[in-house]
Enzyme design. Sequence first.
Site, short mmCIF file in Angstrom:
data_model
loop_
_atom_site.label_atom_id
_atom_site.label_comp_id
_atom_site.label_asym_id
_atom_site.label_seq_id
_atom_site.Cartn_x
_atom_site.Cartn_y
_atom_site.Cartn_z
N ASP A 1 6.86 -22.41 91.21
CA ASP A 1 8.03 -23.01 91.87
C ASP A 1 7.81 -23.45 93.33
O ASP A 1 8.68 -23.21 94.19
CB ASP A 1 9.24 -22.05 91.82
N ASP B 1 11.22 -24.93 88.53
CA ASP B 1 12.62 -24.57 88.27
C ASP B 1 13.36 -25.89 88.02
O ASP B 1 13.24 -26.84 88.82
CB ASP B 1 13.15 -23.86 89.53
N HIS C 1 16.98 -27.15 86.65
CA HIS C 1 18.33 -26.87 86.17
C HIS C 1 19.14 -28.14 85.95
O HIS C 1 19.09 -29.06 86.77
CB HIS C 1 19.09 -26.03 87.20
N HIS D 1 24.73 -25.80 86.45
CA HIS D 1 24.07 -24.65 85.82
C HIS D 1 24.84 -23.35 86.10
O HIS D 1 25.41 -23.18 87.19
CB HIS D 1 22.63 -24.52 86.33
N HIS E 1 20.59 -25.84 93.28
CA HIS E 1 19.19 -26.09 93.65
C HIS E 1 18.42 -26.60 92.44
O HIS E 1 18.79 -26.35 91.30
CB HIS E 1 18.54 -24.80 94.19
N LYS F 1 11.55 -24.44 83.55
CA LYS F 1 12.37 -23.28 83.16
C LYS F 1 13.73 -23.36 83.81
O LYS F 1 13.90 -24.03 84.84
CB LYS F 1 11.65 -21.98 83.54
N CYS G 1 11.11 -15.15 91.16
CA CYS G 1 10.29 -15.72 90.08
C CYS G 1 8.89 -15.14 90.01
O CYS G 1 8.34 -14.96 88.92
CB CYS G 1 10.30 -17.24 90.17
#
Length: 199
Positions: free
Chosen positions: A9, A47, A49, A53, A82, A107, A152
């Site tokens: 990330d 990351d 989203h 989310h 984010h 993810k 993470c």
Amino acid sequence: MTHALIVIDVQNDFCPGGALAVPDGDQIVDGINVLTNTAEAVILTQDWHPAGHSSFASSHPGHTAYDRIDMAYGPQVLWPDHCIRGSQGAAFHPDLNVERAQMIVRKGYRPGIDSYSAFFENDHTTPTGLEGYLRTRGIDTLTLVGLATDFCINFSAVDAAQLGFDVTVRLDLCRGIDLDGSLAAAKTGMKDAGVQLTL
Ligand code: VGL
Ligand code: ZN
């Protein structure tokens, strides 16, 4: 032994100026690039989203960022919006060497569940597919670097150790968020899981 570098990330939103900036998050980029240049296998996570989310405080009226709530799958910290998929905030830091990446694992793309770990979503059950990718390549030894140490990196490292991988976290090439002692707790948890922490 086959080794992989897993870069977690290193995205604009986790760097200074980003929506969920990790203090000094950008300071690790040059050092990560040095490792990337000689690593046998390089895997990046991102990351990723959808807007709205369920890990965003903005999706929970009456809540603000960094509140903790209970979701069906367990406890969840609520974050500022984010890493919205496709946005500049979700893009990798512009100086990160992404050319040598062989695999990019995205993810957190399911609206109703967050995914800190590169291996399992936050229900600790739904796989991302990374375990199978590593095993079919014969990779058994991992070095983890990136953001954020206490979320993470922590969840990825503990899952990897529990799956039987030999795991090292290079703490000098990670940076943390640190909510209410989460950084110290993460270091203890990783050590207890058999993760090697190096400076
Ligand atoms: C992360 C909070 C929310 C991380 C991702 O990369 O550590 N933290 N989403
Ligand atoms: Zn996230």
